[in-house]
Scaffold this motif. Structure first.
Motif, PDB file in Angstrom:
ATOM      1  N   MET A   1      33.617  42.991  27.410  1.00 43.57           N
ATOM      2  CA  MET A   1      34.832  42.261  27.183  1.00 43.57           C
ATOM      3  C   MET A   1      34.636  40.756  27.410  1.00 43.57           C
ATOM      4  O   MET A   1      35.564  40.004  27.459  1.00 43.57           O
ATOM      5  CB  MET A   1      35.933  42.802  28.073  1.00 43.57           C
ATOM      6  N   LYS A   2      33.422  40.321  27.569  1.00 48.90           N
ATOM      7  CA  LYS A   2      33.164  38.894  27.730  1.00 48.90           C
ATOM      8  C   LYS A   2      33.506  38.179  26.440  1.00 48.90           C
ATOM      9  O   LYS A   2      33.301  38.683  25.359  1.00 48.90           O
ATOM     10  CB  LYS A   2      31.705  38.659  28.095  1.00 48.90           C
ATOM     11  N   ASP A   3      34.047  37.006  26.583  1.00 52.74           N
ATOM     12  CA  ASP A   3      34.442  36.267  25.395  1.00 52.74           C
ATOM     13  C   ASP A   3      34.221  34.788  25.636  1.00 52.74           C
ATOM     14  O   ASP A   3      33.883  34.347  26.717  1.00 52.74           O
ATOM     15  CB  ASP A   3      35.899  36.554  25.042  1.00 52.74           C
ATOM     16  N   ASP A   4      34.454  34.032  24.626  1.00 52.98           N
ATOM     17  CA  ASP A   4      34.246  32.602  24.627  1.00 52.98           C
ATOM     18  C   ASP A   4      35.427  31.892  25.291  1.00 52.98           C
ATOM     19  O   ASP A   4      36.566  32.247  25.058  1.00 52.98           O
ATOM     20  CB  ASP A   4      34.134  32.177  23.148  1.00 52.98           C
ATOM     21  N   PHE A   5      35.151  30.883  26.139  1.00 50.72           N
ATOM     22  CA  PHE A   5      36.222  30.099  26.752  1.00 50.72           C
ATOM     23  C   PHE A   5      37.096  29.443  25.688  1.00 50.72           C
ATOM     24  O   PHE A   5      38.277  29.205  25.921  1.00 50.72           O
ATOM     25  CB  PHE A   5      35.649  29.017  27.676  1.00 50.72           C
ATOM     26  N   ASN A   6      36.531  29.146  24.527  1.00 49.00           N
ATOM     27  CA  ASN A   6      37.290  28.496  23.458  1.00 49.00           C
ATOM     28  C   ASN A   6      38.440  29.351  22.938  1.00 49.00           C
ATOM     29  O   ASN A   6      39.371  28.830  22.344  1.00 49.00           O
ATOM     30  CB  ASN A   6      36.372  28.124  22.290  1.00 49.00           C
ATOM     31  N   LYS A   7      38.377  30.651  23.140  1.00 49.47           N
ATOM     32  CA  LYS A   7      39.439  31.525  22.650  1.00 49.47           C
ATOM     33  C   LYS A   7      40.626  31.581  23.609  1.00 49.47           C
ATOM     34  O   LYS A   7      41.638  32.174  23.288  1.00 49.47           O
ATOM     35  CB  LYS A   7      38.890  32.927  22.398  1.00 49.47           C
ATOM     36  N   LEU A   8      40.472  30.956  24.767  1.00 52.10           N
ATOM     37  CA  LEU A   8      41.565  30.899  25.733  1.00 52.10           C
ATOM     38  C   LEU A   8      42.212  29.528  25.642  1.00 52.10           C
ATOM     39  O   LEU A   8      41.637  28.579  25.129  1.00 52.10           O
ATOM     40  CB  LEU A   8      41.025  31.148  27.147  1.00 52.10           C
ATOM     41  N   ASP A   9      43.400  29.413  26.122  1.00 54.18           N
ATOM     42  CA  ASP A   9      44.149  28.152  26.031  1.00 54.18           C
ATOM     43  C   ASP A   9      43.733  27.210  27.167  1.00 54.18           C
ATOM     44  O   ASP A   9      44.494  26.961  28.093  1.00 54.18           O
ATOM     45  CB  ASP A   9      45.646  28.450  26.085  1.00 54.18           C
ATOM     46  N   ILE A  10      42.499  26.695  27.058  1.00 54.29           N
ATOM     47  CA  ILE A  10      41.938  25.818  28.086  1.00 54.29           C
ATOM     48  C   ILE A  10      41.681  24.450  27.472  1.00 54.29           C
ATOM     49  O   ILE A  10      41.225  24.343  26.332  1.00 54.29           O
ATOM     50  CB  ILE A  10      40.620  26.402  28.649  1.00 54.29           C
ATOM     51  N   LYS A  27      33.529  35.770  32.136  1.00 56.73           N
ATOM     52  CA  LYS A  27      33.222  37.056  32.759  1.00 56.73           C
ATOM     53  C   LYS A  27      34.474  37.908  32.591  1.00 56.73           C
ATOM     54  O   LYS A  27      35.556  37.404  32.274  1.00 56.73           O
ATOM     55  CB  LYS A  27      32.875  36.845  34.227  1.00 56.73           C
ATOM     56  N   ASP A  28      34.341  39.207  32.795  1.00 60.71           N
ATOM     57  CA  ASP A  28      35.469  40.117  32.560  1.00 60.71           C
ATOM     58  C   ASP A  28      36.724  39.699  33.309  1.00 60.71           C
ATOM     59  O   ASP A  28      37.812  39.654  32.738  1.00 60.71           O
ATOM     60  CB  ASP A  28      35.095  41.552  32.946  1.00 60.71           C
ATOM     61  N   THR A  33      42.239  37.539  33.507  1.00 62.95           N
ATOM     62  CA  THR A  33      43.219  36.853  34.356  1.00 62.95           C
ATOM     63  C   THR A  33      43.632  35.468  33.876  1.00 62.95           C
ATOM     64  O   THR A  33      44.764  35.061  34.119  1.00 62.95           O
ATOM     65  CB  THR A  33      42.707  36.735  35.802  1.00 62.95           C
ATOM     66  N   LEU A  34      42.741  34.729  33.236  1.00 59.98           N
ATOM     67  CA  LEU A  34      43.075  33.359  32.844  1.00 59.98           C
ATOM     68  C   LEU A  34      44.337  33.262  31.982  1.00 59.98           C
ATOM     69  O   LEU A  34      45.181  32.399  32.252  1.00 59.98           O
ATOM     70  CB  LEU A  34      41.897  32.696  32.142  1.00 59.98           C
ATOM     71  N   PRO A  35      44.517  34.092  30.963  1.00 62.50           N
ATOM     72  CA  PRO A  35      45.750  33.971  30.177  1.00 62.50           C
ATOM     73  C   PRO A  35      47.009  34.195  31.029  1.00 62.50           C
ATOM     74  O   PRO A  35      48.025  33.528  30.831  1.00 62.50           O
ATOM     75  CB  PRO A  35      45.613  35.064  29.112  1.00 62.50           C
ATOM     76  N   LEU A  36      46.927  35.086  31.985  1.00 63.25           N
ATOM     77  CA  LEU A  36      48.074  35.341  32.857  1.00 63.25           C
ATOM     78  C   LEU A  36      48.335  34.169  33.784  1.00 63.25           C
ATOM     79  O   LEU A  36      49.472  33.715  33.938  1.00 63.25           O
ATOM     80  CB  LEU A  36      47.832  36.615  33.682  1.00 63.25           C
ATOM     81  N   ILE A  37      47.280  33.665  34.405  1.00 63.77           N
ATOM     82  CA  ILE A  37      47.417  32.528  35.327  1.00 63.77           C
ATOM     83  C   ILE A  37      47.952  31.312  34.573  1.00 63.77           C
ATOM     84  O   ILE A  37      48.874  30.643  35.040  1.00 63.77           O
ATOM     85  CB  ILE A  37      46.074  32.204  36.000  1.00 63.77           C
ATOM     86  N   LEU A  38      47.376  31.023  33.427  1.00 65.99           N
ATOM     87  CA  LEU A  38      47.823  29.874  32.634  1.00 65.99           C
ATOM     88  C   LEU A  38      49.251  30.063  32.120  1.00 65.99           C
ATOM     89  O   LEU A  38      49.940  29.098  31.835  1.00 65.99           O
ATOM     90  CB  LEU A  38      46.862  29.619  31.477  1.00 65.99           C
ATOM     91  N   GLY A  39      49.669  31.304  32.014  1.00 62.42           N
ATOM     92  CA  GLY A  39      51.029  31.606  31.583  1.00 62.42           C
ATOM     93  C   GLY A  39      52.043  31.534  32.716  1.00 62.42           C
ATOM     94  O   GLY A  39      53.223  31.809  32.524  1.00 62.42           O
TER      95      GLY A  39
END
Length: 64
Positions: A1-10, A27-28, A33-39
């Motif tokens: 489930m690892k993905d690119d940081f660019n796909k998150l709203d950073i 990392k997983d 968690t990042l989308p939730l925290i940023l939300g």
């Protein structure tokens, strides 16, 4: 489930700094968690040491 940081709203400047430090993929725990925290949600996450939990919170702090 690892993905690119660019796909998150950073912020692109944060992503650029992460990439300079060799961090190109989430990392997983970060991907989950990042989308939730940023939300604006409160998040409690458990995962092994050195799994990237702290970076999730730091990225969110830098972003705000």
């Amino acid at each position: 489930m690892k993905d690119d940081f660019n796909k998150l709203d950073i912020n692109p400047n944060i992503i650029k700094t992460l990439e300079k430090e060799g961090l190109k993929r989430t990392k997983d725990v970060q991907f989950k968690t990042l989308p939730l925290i940023l939300g604006g949600y409160d998040v409690i996450a458990t995962s092994p040491s050195q799994s990237g939990k702290t970076l999730s919170y730091v990225i969110a702090l830098l972003q705000s």
